[in-house]
Motif scaffolding. Structure first.
Motif, PDB file in Angstrom:
ATOM      1  N   ASP A  69      51.382  50.243  -7.249  1.00  0.00           N
ATOM      2  CA  ASP A  69      50.121  49.552  -6.932  1.00  0.00           C
ATOM      3  C   ASP A  69      50.045  49.191  -5.451  1.00  0.00           C
ATOM      4  O   ASP A  69      48.992  49.326  -4.814  1.00  0.00           O
ATOM      5  CB  ASP A  69      49.974  48.297  -7.790  1.00  0.00           C
ATOM      6  CG  ASP A  69      49.676  48.611  -9.253  1.00  0.00           C
ATOM      7  OD1 ASP A  69      49.280  49.757  -9.540  1.00  0.00           O
ATOM      8  OD2 ASP A  69      49.865  47.708 -10.101  1.00  0.00           O
ATOM      9  N   GLU A  70      51.165  48.748  -4.890  1.00  0.00           N
ATOM     10  CA  GLU A  70      51.184  48.393  -3.476  1.00  0.00           C
ATOM     11  C   GLU A  70      51.063  49.619  -2.577  1.00  0.00           C
ATOM     12  O   GLU A  70      50.555  49.527  -1.454  1.00  0.00           O
ATOM     13  CB  GLU A  70      52.469  47.626  -3.140  1.00  0.00           C
ATOM     14  CG  GLU A  70      52.515  46.219  -3.716  1.00  0.00           C
ATOM     15  CD  GLU A  70      53.750  45.453  -3.262  1.00  0.00           C
ATOM     16  OE1 GLU A  70      54.523  46.001  -2.443  1.00  0.00           O
ATOM     17  OE2 GLU A  70      53.936  44.314  -3.732  1.00  0.00           O
ATOM     18  N   ALA A  71      51.494  50.769  -3.071  1.00  0.00           N
ATOM     19  CA  ALA A  71      51.480  51.981  -2.244  1.00  0.00           C
ATOM     20  C   ALA A  71      50.132  52.697  -2.255  1.00  0.00           C
ATOM     21  O   ALA A  71      49.818  53.437  -1.319  1.00  0.00           O
ATOM     22  CB  ALA A  71      52.571  52.941  -2.730  1.00  0.00           C
ATOM     23  N   ARG A  72      49.330  52.480  -3.271  1.00  0.00           N
ATOM     24  CA  ARG A  72      48.098  53.252  -3.420  1.00  0.00           C
ATOM     25  C   ARG A  72      47.154  53.198  -2.214  1.00  0.00           C
ATOM     26  O   ARG A  72      46.529  54.219  -1.889  1.00  0.00           O
ATOM     27  CB  ARG A  72      47.354  52.815  -4.684  1.00  0.00           C
ATOM     28  CG  ARG A  72      47.834  53.517  -5.927  1.00  0.00           C
ATOM     29  CD  ARG A  72      46.793  53.551  -7.023  1.00  0.00           C
ATOM     30  NE  ARG A  72      47.332  54.264  -8.163  1.00  0.00           N
ATOM     31  CZ  ARG A  72      48.052  53.711  -9.132  1.00  0.00           C
ATOM     32  NH1 ARG A  72      48.323  52.412  -9.072  1.00  0.00           N
ATOM     33  NH2 ARG A  72      48.497  54.432 -10.139  1.00  0.00           N
ATOM     34  N   PRO A  73      47.008  52.073  -1.532  1.00  0.00           N
ATOM     35  CA  PRO A  73      46.131  52.083  -0.361  1.00  0.00           C
ATOM     36  C   PRO A  73      46.637  52.974   0.767  1.00  0.00           C
ATOM     37  O   PRO A  73      45.880  53.296   1.688  1.00  0.00           O
ATOM     38  CB  PRO A  73      46.122  50.610   0.078  1.00  0.00           C
ATOM     39  CG  PRO A  73      46.509  49.835  -1.138  1.00  0.00           C
ATOM     40  CD  PRO A  73      47.475  50.704  -1.853  1.00  0.00           C
ATOM     41  N   ASN A  74      47.896  53.387   0.690  1.00  0.00           N
ATOM     42  CA  ASN A  74      48.505  54.144   1.786  1.00  0.00           C
ATOM     43  C   ASN A  74      48.766  55.610   1.476  1.00  0.00           C
ATOM     44  O   ASN A  74      49.125  56.377   2.382  1.00  0.00           O
ATOM     45  CB  ASN A  74      49.831  53.489   2.173  1.00  0.00           C
ATOM     46  CG  ASN A  74      49.682  52.024   2.526  1.00  0.00           C
ATOM     47  OD1 ASN A  74      48.887  51.673   3.383  1.00  0.00           O
ATOM     48  ND2 ASN A  74      50.438  51.170   1.845  1.00  0.00           N
TER      49      ASN A  74
END
Length: 457
Positions: free
Chosen positions: A253-258
């Motif tokens: 979830d934390e990686a999805r914007p990147n």
């Protein structure tokens, strides 16, 4: 007559390869950084550290990093007679068993030797008949009956068939030689699959690969080299390095914007944690990967290295297939190597990858990709064949083979227990039981005063 020479400062080397010094000028080559060129300027290097591939510069591989380089320098100093408070350097940076004195398995070396020099050795009575039969099977599948010939890009057919039989015997599930390709150690197969998963984009379109922390440095190195995004998930040390599904969800979830998450890597048995995942944990990971639409990369090179009572190796393929339904059709690549286990034959660079449930059009591209490398070492393929097609009960080599294999694995088990107990007996150290693989990952409990001092500017 003097020819028209131009004097230029050569910054490239003490002796410029284009330099021609006229005897009429000096009769000798001039100073160490000067040269004469007949109207030819000195050329700078085309490739410099400033203009080379930036992703390669970003790549780090701790297994052969600065600590290992320093160890090599210390070894050179010891050889030169420099006095140290120790007589030698013990290298513990890499799982290279033969380098630390583990003897080779006789049967494996016999088969490879027979494949290498059949004209001389096939009639030698010192070589057992079962070794000769296996060597001949490999040779009959090689061009010109020689391991000096290129194999098919996927590998020698007889070896791939034996690998398929090995997987089927291990899992009780059908396997096809068409889903298997031989590679230059498992590392080469891992990089082949990861390369297919890349998007070629940057920013949010960049391929994201979930990797365990702690992890084997190959993965972070390859991710950097391929300009992918590392999605780091932390293994649960308090639960013997299990994979926590809430942690997997947090990391993705934390990686999805990147990035665009594409795959998850699981190392089981664990390198460097020494863990062995339970079947339930594997089921949970498979379900997570299905929900998130992830390709599974199962690094299973330590499948023979399980020591702890009650622990057992479960392949991702077996668990995924037995889950049935939508799970049995998931894309999975699993990797095996001749470098680990009881064999430790790192120098042969033999390994295989089984890839299942690929889209047929992707399968064509995968075969094209490996064909560009022609083939892996055929000697390494022959070594891999012995691992998947060892002596059977009743064959001449069986008793010696089992004696040597069990000794290696039992010695590793003793060492695993010894390392665990030693770490746990040391002040401010704690270490989970080494259940498998060849590594321990202790925790060092730093005193509060040291932590505070480290934070001070």
């Amino acid at each position: 007559m003097l020819r028209n020479y131009s004097l230029r400062l050569c910054r490239i080397s003490p002796v410029c390869p284009l330099a021609r010094v006229s005897g009429a000028v000096s009769g000798k080559q001039l100073g160490s950084h000067r040269c004469f060129h007949p109207q030819t300027p000195c050329r700078a290097k085309v490739l410099t550290v400033d203009n080379m591939n930036p992703h390669l510069k970003a790549m780090e591989y701790a297994v052969r990093g600065p600590i290992v380089i320093m160890a090599g320098k210390i070894e050179e100093e010891l050889i030169a007679g420099v006095k140290k408070p120790f007589p030698n350097v013990i290298r513990a940076n890499i799982g290279d068993c033969h380098a630390t004195g583990q003897p080779p398995i006789t049967f494996l070396r016999q088969v490879v030797a027979l494949c290498t020099d059949p004209a001389m050795l096939m009639t030698d009575p010192r070589y057992p008949s079962d070794a000769k039969e296996r060597a001949q099977r490999v040779l009959d599948s090689c061009g010109g009956s020689s391991i000096g010939a290129y194999s098919d890009s996927s590998g020698v057919l007889a070896v791939r068939e034996d690998i398929a039989n090995y997987i089927q015997e291990r899992d009780g599930i059908p396997a096809s030689s068409n889903d298997i390709f031989l590679c230059t150690g498992a590392s080469d197969g891992i990089k082949t699959i990861m390369k297919m998963l890349m998007t070629g984009e940057s920013g949010r379109g960049q391929a994201g690969v979930m990797i365990p922390i702690p992890q084997y440095p190959l993965y972070t190195a390859t991710i950097a080299e391929y300009n992918a995004y590392p999605i780091k998930y932390y293994m649960d040390e308090d639960k013997n390095w299990a994979l926590d599904i809430n942690e997997l969800k947090r990391s993705i979830d934390e990686a999805r914007p990147n990035c665009k998450p594409r795959a998850i890597v699981i190392i089981n048995p664990g390198n460097p944690t020494g863990s062995v995942l339970s079947r339930q944990n594997i089921e949970d990971v498979i379900k997570f990967a299905k929900d998130e639409g992830l390709f599974i990369l199962a690094d299973e090179v330590y499948q023979h290295n399980v020591y702890a009572e009650g622990a057992a190796f479960h392949s991702f393929k077996k668990v995924m297939t037995e889950l049935g339904g939508e799970y049995k059709d998931m894309e999975l690549a699993s990797f095996m190597s001749v470098s680990k286990g009881y064999m430790g034959e790192c120098g042969f660079r033999g390994g295989y990858c089984e890839v299942i449930n690929l889209d047929p059009e992707v399968k064509v591209q995968q075969l094209k990709s490996i064909s560009a490398k022609l083939c892996s070492s055929v000697a390494g393929q022959a070594a891999m064949d012995v691992v998947v097609n060892p002596p059977r009960p009743g064959e001449p080599s069986y008793d010696l083979f089992m004696k040597e294999k069990n000794k290696v694995l039992n010695d590793l088990k003793v060492k695993a227990n010894m390392v665990t107990e030693t770490f746990n007996s040391m002040e401010r150290f704690s270490c989970n039981e080494v259940k498998g693989a060849m590594y321990a990952f202790p925790q060092i409990h730093m005193p509060e005063s040291a932590l505070h001092a480290a934070k001070d500017p």
